[in-house]
Structure formats: C-alpha cells, structure tokens
Write a protein that holds these residues in place. Structure first.
Motif, PDB file in Angstrom:
ATOM      1  N   THR A   1       7.171  14.395  14.419  1.00 23.04           N
ATOM      2  CA  THR A   1       5.876  13.891  14.873  1.00 23.04           C
ATOM      3  C   THR A   1       5.935  12.367  14.959  1.00 23.04           C
ATOM      4  O   THR A   1       6.883  11.750  14.450  1.00 23.04           O
ATOM      5  CB  THR A   1       4.760  14.283  13.881  1.00 23.04           C
ATOM      6  OG1 THR A   1       5.008  13.621  12.635  1.00 23.04           O
ATOM      7  CG2 THR A   1       4.679  15.801  13.691  1.00 23.04           C
ATOM      8  N   PRO A   2       4.929  11.744  15.564  1.00 21.04           N
ATOM      9  CA  PRO A   2       4.897  10.272  15.544  1.00 21.04           C
ATOM     10  C   PRO A   2       4.927   9.701  14.121  1.00 21.04           C
ATOM     11  O   PRO A   2       5.586   8.689  13.870  1.00 21.04           O
ATOM     12  CB  PRO A   2       3.581   9.935  16.263  1.00 21.04           C
ATOM     13  CG  PRO A   2       3.398  11.084  17.222  1.00 21.04           C
ATOM     14  CD  PRO A   2       3.892  12.293  16.448  1.00 21.04           C
ATOM     15  N   ALA A   3       4.252  10.356  13.178  1.00 22.54           N
ATOM     16  CA  ALA A   3       4.303   9.890  11.785  1.00 22.54           C
ATOM     17  C   ALA A   3       5.718  10.011  11.231  1.00 22.54           C
ATOM     18  O   ALA A   3       6.188   9.134  10.493  1.00 22.54           O
ATOM     19  CB  ALA A   3       3.330  10.691  10.918  1.00 22.54           C
ATOM     20  N   GLY A   4       6.417  11.083  11.582  1.00 17.24           N
ATOM     21  CA  GLY A   4       7.801  11.256  11.157  1.00 17.24           C
ATOM     22  C   GLY A   4       8.708  10.208  11.779  1.00 17.24           C
ATOM     23  O   GLY A   4       9.617   9.678  11.116  1.00 17.24           O
ATOM     24  N   GLU A   5       8.466   9.882  13.047  1.00 15.85           N
ATOM     25  CA  GLU A   5       9.250   8.831  13.713  1.00 15.85           C
ATOM     26  C   GLU A   5       9.023   7.488  13.036  1.00 15.85           C
ATOM     27  O   GLU A   5       9.970   6.717  12.854  1.00 15.85           O
ATOM     28  CB  GLU A   5       8.899   8.769  15.196  1.00 15.85           C
ATOM     29  CG  GLU A   5       9.441   9.941  15.979  1.00 15.85           C
ATOM     30  CD  GLU A   5       9.214   9.828  17.469  1.00 15.85           C
ATOM     31  OE1 GLU A   5       8.771   8.763  17.951  1.00 15.85           O
ATOM     32  OE2 GLU A   5       9.514  10.811  18.169  1.00 15.85           O
ATOM     33  N   ALA A   6       7.774   7.228  12.644  1.00 19.04           N
ATOM     34  CA  ALA A   6       7.475   5.961  11.958  1.00 19.04           C
ATOM     35  C   ALA A   6       8.176   5.901  10.602  1.00 19.04           C
ATOM     36  O   ALA A   6       8.748   4.871  10.234  1.00 19.04           O
ATOM     37  CB  ALA A   6       5.959   5.805  11.795  1.00 19.04           C
ATOM     38  N   GLU A   7       8.147   7.005   9.854  1.00 13.84           N
ATOM     39  CA  GLU A   7       8.827   7.023   8.550  1.00 13.84           C
ATOM     40  C   GLU A   7      10.333   6.838   8.735  1.00 13.84           C
ATOM     41  O   GLU A   7      10.974   6.106   7.967  1.00 13.84           O
ATOM     42  CB  GLU A   7       8.553   8.334   7.811  1.00 13.84           C
ATOM     43  CG  GLU A   7       9.220   8.372   6.450  1.00 13.84           C
ATOM     44  CD  GLU A   7       8.917   9.616   5.639  1.00 13.84           C
ATOM     45  OE1 GLU A   7       9.878  10.168   5.052  1.00 13.84           O
ATOM     46  OE2 GLU A   7       7.739  10.024   5.569  1.00 13.84           O
TER      47      GLU A   7
ATOM     48  N   GLY B   1       3.041  16.219   7.383  1.00  5.59           N
ATOM     49  CA  GLY B   1       2.713  15.850   8.758  1.00  5.59           C
ATOM     50  C   GLY B   1       3.815  15.102   9.484  1.00  5.59           C
ATOM     51  O   GLY B   1       3.569  14.482  10.518  1.00  5.59           O
ATOM     52  N   MET B   2       5.036  15.167   8.976  1.00  5.30           N
ATOM     53  CA  MET B   2       6.158  14.456   9.584  1.00  5.30           C
ATOM     54  C   MET B   2       6.867  15.286  10.662  1.00  5.30           C
ATOM     55  O   MET B   2       7.543  14.739  11.526  1.00  5.30           O
ATOM     56  CB  MET B   2       7.186  14.046   8.524  1.00  5.30           C
ATOM     57  CG  MET B   2       6.625  13.174   7.423  1.00  5.30           C
ATOM     58  SD  MET B   2       6.010  11.621   8.072  1.00  5.30           S
ATOM     59  CE  MET B   2       4.593  11.386   7.031  1.00  5.30           C
ATOM     60  N   VAL B   3       6.729  16.612  10.553  1.00  5.86           N
ATOM     61  CA  VAL B   3       7.308  17.523  11.547  1.00  5.86           C
ATOM     62  C   VAL B   3       6.291  18.612  11.870  1.00  5.86           C
ATOM     63  O   VAL B   3       5.371  18.878  11.091  1.00  5.86           O
ATOM     64  CB  VAL B   3       8.636  18.169  11.074  1.00  5.86           C
ATOM     65  CG1 VAL B   3       9.667  17.120  10.697  1.00  5.86           C
ATOM     66  CG2 VAL B   3       8.415  19.139   9.932  1.00  5.86           C
TER      67      VAL B   3
END
Length: 177
Positions: free
Chosen positions: A72-78, A51-53
């Motif tokens: 994705t926002p989750a990828g940006e956070a990671e 779910g990162m991209v």
C-alpha cells in the motif's frame, strides 16, 4: 533489518503470493538474511493488520484460493523510510567461529577438520549463489539492478575471501598448531 522490511521490499517490485515471497527468502536472500519459511506468513498478517499491504483472494479451480499481496502507499512510505535510515551494524552468528574460539578443548587435528569443513561449506555456498544468480535472471524475466548485482557479487566474493584465508592458514598450520 527485519523480515518486515524485506517483505515490503519484495512487494515493492509487484504483487506476490506468500509462497513466492517464501521462495525469494530461501533463494535470493538466504545468504545474508536468516529466516524460516514460517516467518513470512506471520509477517504478512502483521503488515496487513498495520495497513502496509493488502490481500486479494484469487479463486483457483481444483486448488485452494490463492492470496496475492500488494504493498500500500503506507507500506511504500515505511519501506522508503527504511531505505533512507542508517545501515545497522551486521550481527554475525557463526558456529564455525565459536568452535574455533573453544579450539583449546579439542585436538589440533579437529581444528584442521573444522577448517576443512568450513572451506567445503563456503565452496558449496559459492556454487549455490552462482546457481541462484543464473536461475534468478530467467525466472524474473528482467535484468538485475545494480544493487542486486552488487549483493550477489558481495556474497560470492566474501566466500571466496574466506576460503583463500583458510587455505592459507592450512598451508601454514598443516598440523593445526
């Protein structure tokens, strides 16, 4: 540092195809990150699964469909977490240094040749970095960030320093002893 973080960082700048990401690995990142072209696509699949991209399939006429990846926002956070984590110690794998460590098993002339070959290779690396730098700016149609300028300058300066050191050693040890 893993390929995962590099891919996320590339996508942070905007959507890219797997091919575009591979090109960046082979050019802008090649002097400090050892990767293969076959590493990008598995990393993208894993990032998508996690779910990162996201992947957008773009139809093309007369060609296979193009997959365009976005962070994705989750990828940006990671990725942000990676940037704020402690810097890992560098791991160096050097065939050049390994050969020098076993230099006692070859003639001194061979050591001299190994050093000359390394000087040649580092000189070529400087040329490649300078070419990548001149290619990078027009192809990306933007100015480089301070960090990008620093990374390229560091790579060029590291190679120049190694060359100067090895040339000095050759002057002091022309017979390899």
């Amino acid at each position: 540092m893993k390929s995962r973080q590099i891919v996320l960082g590339i996508l942070k700048s905007g959507p890219q195809t797997g091919y575009d990401i591979t090109q960046l690995f082979q050019t802008s990142f090649a002097f400090f990150f050892d990767s293969s072209a076959g590493m990008v696509y598995p990393a993208l699949r894993k990032l998508e699964k996690d779910g990162m991209v996201t992947k957008e399939i773009v139809p093309q006429q007369g060609k296979p469909d193009k997959n365009v990846f976005s962070i994705t926002p989750a990828g940006e956070a990671e990725f942000a977490e990676y940037l704020h984590s402690p810097v890992e110690a560098e791991s160096v794998k050097s065939d050049f240094l390994a050969r020098l460590m076993f230099g006692e098993f070859v003639d001194p002339e061979r050591i001299v040749q190994i050093v000359k070959d390394e000087i040649q290779q580092e000189s070529e690396e400087i040329e490649q970095l300078q070419q990548r730098l001149s290619d990078y700016l027009p192809s990306h149609n933007r100015c480089m960030s301070t960090g990008q300028k620093l990374a390229f300058a560091y790579g060029i300066n590291s190679s120049k320093t190694e060359i100067a050191f090895l040339k000095q050693w050759l002057q002091e040890h022309p017979d390899g002893k």
